[in-house]
Design a protein around this motif. Structure first.
Motif, short mmCIF file in Angstrom:
data_model
loop_
_atom_site.label_atom_id
_atom_site.label_comp_id
_atom_site.label_asym_id
_atom_site.label_seq_id
_atom_site.Cartn_x
_atom_site.Cartn_y
_atom_site.Cartn_z
N LEU A 125 -1.05 0.52 1.74
CA LEU A 125 -0.22 0.66 0.54
C LEU A 125 0.43 2.04 0.44
O LEU A 125 1.45 2.20 -0.20
N THR A 149 -6.69 -5.31 -4.46
CA THR A 149 -6.39 -3.96 -4.00
C THR A 149 -7.65 -3.09 -3.96
O THR A 149 -7.88 -2.35 -3.02
N GLY A 158 -1.86 -6.56 -1.86
CA GLY A 158 -3.11 -5.83 -2.10
C GLY A 158 -3.54 -4.94 -0.95
O GLY A 158 -4.64 -4.39 -0.96
N ALA A 209 0.42 -3.50 -7.08
CA ALA A 209 -0.89 -3.51 -6.42
C ALA A 209 -1.98 -2.94 -7.33
O ALA A 209 -3.12 -3.37 -7.30
#
Lengths: 306, 350
Positions: free
Chosen positions: B286, B303, B280, B297
């Motif tokens: 990310l 997230t 997350g 995610a």
């Protein structure tokens, strides 16, 4: 109007027929016991009356109101102590009483002290529930059941797992609760408990009520089951069986005899005369009145197993 | 809804929590330990500003010293610098001399090496262009959007806050529910006039209070220990914490409704929450993650909580710009609540 009226109660769990057509009524102010071994259906019966378990058949009325299908209506008028004494264990006794009083919307005011005194926990008001002993937790659970001043109190095996001293303390608590003009319904698998505490007892086995009356009436029904117990040497079982009133002779141990007699007084006179004539010494002579244990044995043909 | 009754349960919950040391530790000390640990390991901009060995002097070196993308460490000779790269002490070395800039790097430094190559190439190209007096065909204009440069810890602090909220809500709710059902507390409550929705509401309020206290504590620790300042408006964090909190509390109720024993609760909670913290975006951004991770995610509630908290806390975004994240978290909250209601049981069934 009766406090509780139960008619033709039925409950199945899968293949297990736990309660088979149980009917009884509990009068107001009565202390009513449901006695039986584990698995007899006592707790299931109680839970159906309390509105926790829905019956498969039959009807239950509490103070004239049907419990099912909407048990919350009568739940405000009953107090319940469950077999598992669940409470928020990080709260103190006083905090728990206060919290439960708020659930019912009744002010506790000064009653916390009185309730704790009733169950003998006045010293433990500020102790957290997890710090209490098993017996103290049982007594706190009873105090919690009384917080909204219910007319009927249910106690499910209140003394199971307690040591003898704690059991006797709890008996005093139950007597005190009953003395406040409340109807008390309790289950137990202790015969002596039912005998001392209850006005009437329903004996359950295998999901059925096999006997229902006051403990004394149940025992009186077995007047013929007094037992004469003694130790002596050189007496034959056949001779003893011939004594007036004797129904049965048990001689499980060498020199120890137990006579079951319908006329214990006549039996004693003849027994003493017999021993005098033979020059045999009678030791540890005792006469036992029948107990609920004998009632159970008589009704089921099996020994009562706790 | 009887507010007095609800409040009495909230009050009791706070008292119980204050007396429950393991819960206290798990809720507050544990996330702080995580923050200190990860802040110390990866703090000081470890990944964002690679250090590079440099040998020799000249105009290229002067230009490199102007760059804030890399840090330079002077080495006396090329052989030594090369050995250090081979041994993995530094991701790359630049050896200058004789009109040549030689760059050696290690294939294991997948993040740092491309940065170093890009920086050095840019500088060398600049010199070449100037040497032939050519007009650049295209100009690059780069400017930074953040008020300050973002280090790893800047993102870690709000990320860990999101993780702490998710874990203590989901675990705390699931554990208390299973324990109370096992011990018969739920059955006891069922016999009182306290309705289930009042009990549940009180527990949600209690856990949201915990989440807000966690936010204050973790943001303070982040500021004192790592100098991570809250850039955005603190009030814009509150809706994210509350809506995200409800989503994870409801998730905890789903777990607690499904399992019967405390062991199973621990197993299932870890199975659900632990991968979420890694996928997350709590421990790494990310944007830099491979595509499959980003796809997974996108389906995780954490997230959106991590992203939303980072947006406000370190990127200075306003409340309005958090609305998309808030909406998605609200959807998760609604879905989990509906599922929790379906899974709820008063009694342990076999």
């Amino acid at each position: 109007m009766d406090a509780i009226e139960v008619d033709g109660l039925e409950k199945r769990y899968g293949d297990v027929h736990a309660v088979k057509g149980v009917s009884f009524a509990v009068a107001r102010g009565e202390t009513f016991g449901i006695l039986g071994p584990n698995g007899a259906g006592k707790t299931t019966t109680l839970e159906m009356i309390e509105g926790l378990t829905r019956p498969d058949g039959g009807s239950i009325e509490i103070l004239g109101e049907a419990v099912w299908p909407n048990p919350t209506r009568v739940q405000g008028r009953i107090g319940v102590q469950l077999q598992k004494n669940a409470m928020f264990e990080n709260l103190t006794a006083a905090e728990l009483l206060d919290l439960f009083a708020k659930f019912y919307g009744v002010p506790l005011d000064g009653r916390a002290t009185r309730l704790l005194a009733l169950v003998g926990l006045e010293e433990k008001a500020d102790a957290q529930a997890r710090q209490l002993s098993g017996g103290q937790q049982q007594r706190l659970a009873i105090a919690l059941a009384l917080v909204h001043d219910p007319e009927i109190v249910f106690l499910d095996e209140p003394t199971t797992g307690l040591d003898p001293q704690a059991r006797r303390n709890l008996w005093d608590v139950i007597r005190a609760v009953a003395a406040e003009q409340r109807t008390v319904v309790l289950t137990t698998h202790y015969l002596d408990e039912a005998e001392t505490l209850c006005d009437r007892v329903a004996i359950m086995d295998g999901g059925r009520i096999i006997a229902l009356d006051s403990p004394q009436a149940l025992i009186d029904g077995l007047r013929g089951r007094s037992r004469v117990i003694f130790e002596a040497d050189g007496l034959e079982v056949e001779t003893l069986a011939g004594i007036e009133g004797v129904q049965r002779v048990a001689n499980d141990e060498e020199g120890v005899y137990e006579l079951t007699s319908t006329e214990p007084q006549r039996t004693l006179v003849v027994l003493v005369a017999l021993c005098e004539a033979r020059g045999v010494e009678l030791r540890g002579l005792a006469v036992r009145q029948p107990t609920l244990e004998d009632v159970f044995l008589d009704a089921t043909g099996t020994e009562f197993r706790e | 809804m009887n507010a007095r009754r609800v409040w009495s349960v909230v009050d009791a919950s706070v008292r119980m929590f204050r007396r429950d040391r393991p819960a206290f530790f798990f809720t507050f000390a544990f996330p702080i330990m995580f923050m200190v640990l990860f802040g110390l390991i990866f703090g000081g901009g470890g990944t964002s500003r690679p250090t590079v060995d440099i040998v020799g002097t000249g105009p290229v070196r002067a230009a490199l010293e102007q760059s804030d993308a890399i840090k330079l460490k002077h080495q006396p000779d090329a052989a030594h610098a090369l050995k250090r790269v081979r041994d993995g002490d530094e991701p790359a070395a630049i050896i200058l001399g004789g009109g040549r800039a030689r760059l050696v790097y290690s294939a294991t430094s997948q993040v740092e090496a491309p940065i170093v190559i890009g920086v050095v190439r840019g500088i060398v190209d600049g010199f070449n262009l100037r040497a032939v007096n050519a007009r650049p065909a295209m100009r690059l204009e780069a400017s930074r959007v953040e008020a300050q440069s973002l280090d790893y810890v800047d993102l870690l602090v709000p990320g860990l806050l999101a993780m702490a909220i998710a874990q203590s809500a989901a675990f705390g709710v699931a554990f208390s529910m299973v324990a109370w059902r096992q011990k018969g507390m739920l059955r006891r409550l069922r016999l009182t006039p306290l309705p289930l929705h009042e009990f549940a509401s009180a527990r949600v309020i209690f856990h949201l209070m915990i989440a807000l206290v966690q936010a204050v504590i973790l943001l303070t620790v982040g500021r004192v220990l790592f100098g991570v300042h809250l850039v955005g408006n603190a009030l814009a964090l509150v809706p994210l914490i509350l809506v995200g909190g409800v989503a994870f509390i409801a998730l905890g109720m789903c777990i607690g409704g499904r399992v019967n024993t405390e062991d199973a609760t621990a197993a299932l909670s870890n199975l659900i929450v632990l991968p979420m913290t890694f996928l997350g975006g709590v421990f790494f951004p990310l944007d830099a993650a491979p595509a499959p991770v980003r796809v997974i995610a996108a389906f995780l509630p954490l997230t959106y909580l991590v992203d939303g908290l980072q947006d406000v806390a370190v990127r200075g975004h306003s409340f309005v710009s958090t609305l998309p994240n808030l909406a998605i978290l609200a959807l998760f909250a609604a879905a989990f609540s509906a599922l929790a209601l379906r899974l709820f049981r008063w009694e342990t069934t076999t």
